[in-house]
Design a protein around this motif. Structure first.
Motif, short mmCIF file in Angstrom:
data_model
loop_
_atom_site.label_atom_id
_atom_site.label_comp_id
_atom_site.label_asym_id
_atom_site.label_seq_id
_atom_site.Cartn_x
_atom_site.Cartn_y
_atom_site.Cartn_z
N THR A 1 9.37 75.68 17.53
CA THR A 1 8.90 75.99 16.10
C THR A 1 7.64 74.97 15.75
O THR A 1 6.16 74.82 16.17
CB THR A 1 9.13 76.09 14.37
N ILE B 1 7.36 84.61 15.56
CA ILE B 1 8.37 84.61 14.61
C ILE B 1 8.76 83.28 13.32
O ILE B 1 8.35 83.32 12.42
CB ILE B 1 9.55 85.63 14.84
N PRO B 2 8.84 82.23 13.96
CA PRO B 2 9.29 81.36 13.33
C PRO B 2 8.15 80.60 12.94
O PRO B 2 8.51 80.29 11.21
CB PRO B 2 9.75 80.28 14.73
N VAL B 3 6.75 80.51 13.61
CA VAL B 3 5.95 80.18 12.67
C VAL B 3 5.39 80.76 11.92
O VAL B 3 5.12 80.26 10.78
CB VAL B 3 4.59 79.54 13.35
N LEU C 1 7.55 82.98 9.95
CA LEU C 1 7.51 82.55 9.19
C LEU C 1 7.99 81.72 7.78
O LEU C 1 7.64 81.81 6.96
CB LEU C 1 9.60 82.67 9.50
N LEU C 2 7.13 80.32 8.34
CA LEU C 2 6.87 79.65 8.01
C LEU C 2 5.40 79.96 7.12
O LEU C 2 4.84 79.32 5.50
CB LEU C 2 6.34 78.58 8.27
N LYS D 1 5.81 82.66 3.74
CA LYS D 1 6.95 81.72 3.12
C LYS D 1 5.57 81.17 1.55
O LYS D 1 5.72 81.59 0.98
CB LYS D 1 7.31 80.51 2.83
#
Lengths: 283, 279
Positions: free
Chosen positions: A217, A232-234, A236-237, A240
């Motif tokens: 990330t 995807i990981p970024v 996802l943040l 939020k």
């Protein structure tokens, strides 16, 4: 207390501990799936409720499309696929090559190579963050998943070299000698004979690194500035923030980001856990 | 033949470090020319309470999480290698948290400890412990939540590595001890622990380094807040550079934190990897 009851007591404590940790490990994933199917109201009033759930698959549609003005999951998925494919292909090829030829070098050279890669594994990411940003900025590469993939080749290389190096140390030298008699050059020997024979360790090293790259990330936040370039990981943040009022959609996003990995893991768990045990001392 | 690997090492690890040190002596807002200002950034870094607190929090997270998770992982590994039923199942299940991407772990737990909608508070409420505490919004509990999540996510990996070490201990050693009448617990402390010490010290060291670097968990759960309550060093560096556009100071802070960690790491490697490398 007799010896027998003492043994039984410790077994009971042991089993209880084992089951307790299993529950702690599994429940969150079950919760992610459960909450992904609940409407916002249900999440607020009764997050743990299993009964009277009004199934709400719309969450997945919302997550896949993304919030208005944001990016959808399809975009993140494609970027993650690019980054991971570039990184793993590159680091396995170069890593196996380096590891194999290091074992053929003199002991002094071999140890020097191993030491250098060991130092690289301990180098904290925060020391690389700013220089990488500067370089990407100067080369106008901020927002390119391809360029980030190339960077991950380098970041995965040390683990890759160290694990494969310990595998090649036990590799029979007769094979290379036989190939030389057959008239194969050193690189031909590597490609035609050594690579196919090291499929097992290469797959497990590849898996471990793929999970690392897929979840990384910090660099991705800094180097993938354009929203359409995020992995995807970024993503996802970002989710939020975008879905601040749609918790169900965030859980659907978590499901999409996590459950496929769990399935891959359950299918390949032997390979992956073997690779971890193999590489544990080095990573 | 070794050239490609070594060139990558030099270009992607060597050059960046040189560049980082160079940046740390300048004032640079991220665009335009960097202005050389000598050791000013280092003076700021060493005198700033924010940096000192961030460093302290990083150490607390690194050491705290690493020790707790290694202890749990050792106990779990001892259970499995001690022949508990269901070994294959536990091996698969306990590694699950390590598979989830760190940012998903962060987002999930952040949502789960919310006061009204969070599953953790709903559970605490159900067993009569109250469900209104805002764990992450309270500066006195936020850091503990992050340590707990780091432990949850880290146990699986440590467990597998330690188990690998324990399975290398020959069964005959335990058999001999049993004949001498040593209890299971006694065997664990007198045989297992001393024999897996190299693996154990290595994994503790790695976990310290990883937790110290744990940007994703903190950023995903609290963004370093409330206030600065969970701002660890990597978060401080990120904020200084990318939010406050002070790349020179951020570089100096990374150099200081990085050197600290590198010294710990190299010392630990010299102690722990003798078995793995110099065989």
């Amino acid at each position: 207390m007799t010896r027998k009851t003492r043994v039984r007591a410790s077994t009971v404590v042991g089993h209880t501990g084992a089951i307790l940790w299993s529950v702690l490990a599994i429940i969150p994933f079950a919760l992610i799936i459960l909450l992904a199917f609940k409407s916002n109201t249900d999440i607020y009033t009764d997050p743990l409720g299993l009964f009277n759930v009004k199934w709400h698959p719309q969450n997945f549609v919302d997550a896949w499309k993304g919030a208005p003005g944001g990016q959808g999951f399809a975009v993140y998925l494609l970027n993650s696929a690019i980054v991971t494919t570039v990184a793993i292909t590159g680091c396995l090829l170069i890593g196996a090559f380096t590891a194999y030829f290091a074992t053929l070098a003199t002991p002094r050279v071999r140890m020097m190579v191993v030491r250098l890669f060991l130092v690289a594994t301990t180098l904290p990411l925060i020391m690389l963050l700013i220089p990488y940003y500067t370089a990407f900025n100067a080369l106008d590469l901020l927002g390119s998943p391809w360029a980030l993939g190339v960077l991950y080749i380098a970041l995965c290389l040390p683990t890759c070299v160290l694990i494969l190096h310990s595998f090649y140390l036990g590799f029979p030298s007769e094979l290379a000698e036989a190939a030389a008699i057959d008239g194969l050059g050193r690189i031909q020997t590597f490609v035609k004979i050594v690579l196919p024979l090291s499929k097992g360790p290469i797959v497990s090293v590849g898996m471990i690194n793929a999970f690392f790259v897929w979840g990384e990330t910090q660099l991705a936040i800094v180097l993938l500035q354009a929203p359409g370039s995020r992995t995807i990981p970024v993503g996802l943040l970002d989710f939020k923030g975008q879905f601040a009022s749609n918790t169900g959609a965030i859980f659907a996003g978590l499901t999409l980001a996590t459950i496929p990995l769990i399935i891959v893991y359950l299918v390949f768990n032997r390979t992956i856990t073997k690779g971890v045990a193999l590489g544990g001392v080095f990573r | 033949m070794l050239a490609p690997g070594l060139i990558i090492l030099a270009v992607f690890f060597g050059l960046p470090i040189i560049d980082l040190v160079r940046t740390s002596f300048t004032q640079w807002p991220g665009i335009g020319e960097a202005r050389y200002i000598g050791i000013d950034n280092y003076v700021t870094a060493f005198t700033s309470p924010a940096v000192r607190e961030a460093l302290f929090r990083s150490v607390a997270l690194g050491v705290g999480a690493a020790l707790i998770l290694s202890a749990i992982a050792t106990v779990l590994a001892a259970l499995v290698s001690g022949g508990i039923r269901g070994k294959a199942f536990y091996r698969v299940v306990w590694f699950l948290p390590a598979i989830a991407p760190p940012s998903a772990v962060a987002v999930f737990w952040a949502l789960s400890v919310q006061p009204r909608s969070g599953a953790v508070n709903a559970f605490l409420g159900a067993i009569g412990l109250g469900r209104t505490h805002a764990w992450l919004a309270d500066p006195s509990t936020a850091m503990y939540v992050i340590i707990a999540v780091a432990v949850w996510a880290g146990v699986g990996f440590a467990f597998l590595v330690i188990l690998g070490g324990m399975e290398e201990v020959p069964v005959s050693v335990y058999e001999a001890a049993s004949i001498d009448g040593a209890s299971r617990i006694r065997q664990f402390f007198s045989i297992t622990l001393p024999l897996v010490r190299p693996v154990l010290s290595m994994i503790v060291l790695l976990e310290v380094i990883w937790a110290f670097n744990g940007f994703t968990l903190v950023w995903g759960m609290t963004l370093g807040g409330p206030g600065n309550a969970t701002t660890i060093l990597p978060v401080q560096v990120y904020k200084d550079a990318f939010l406050f556009a002070n790349f020179g100071l951020a570089a100096a802070v990374s150099v200081v934190g990085g050197l600290l960690l590198l010294v710990v790491g190299l010392a630990g490697q010299a102690l722990g990897s003798r078995k793995g490398v110099d065989e």
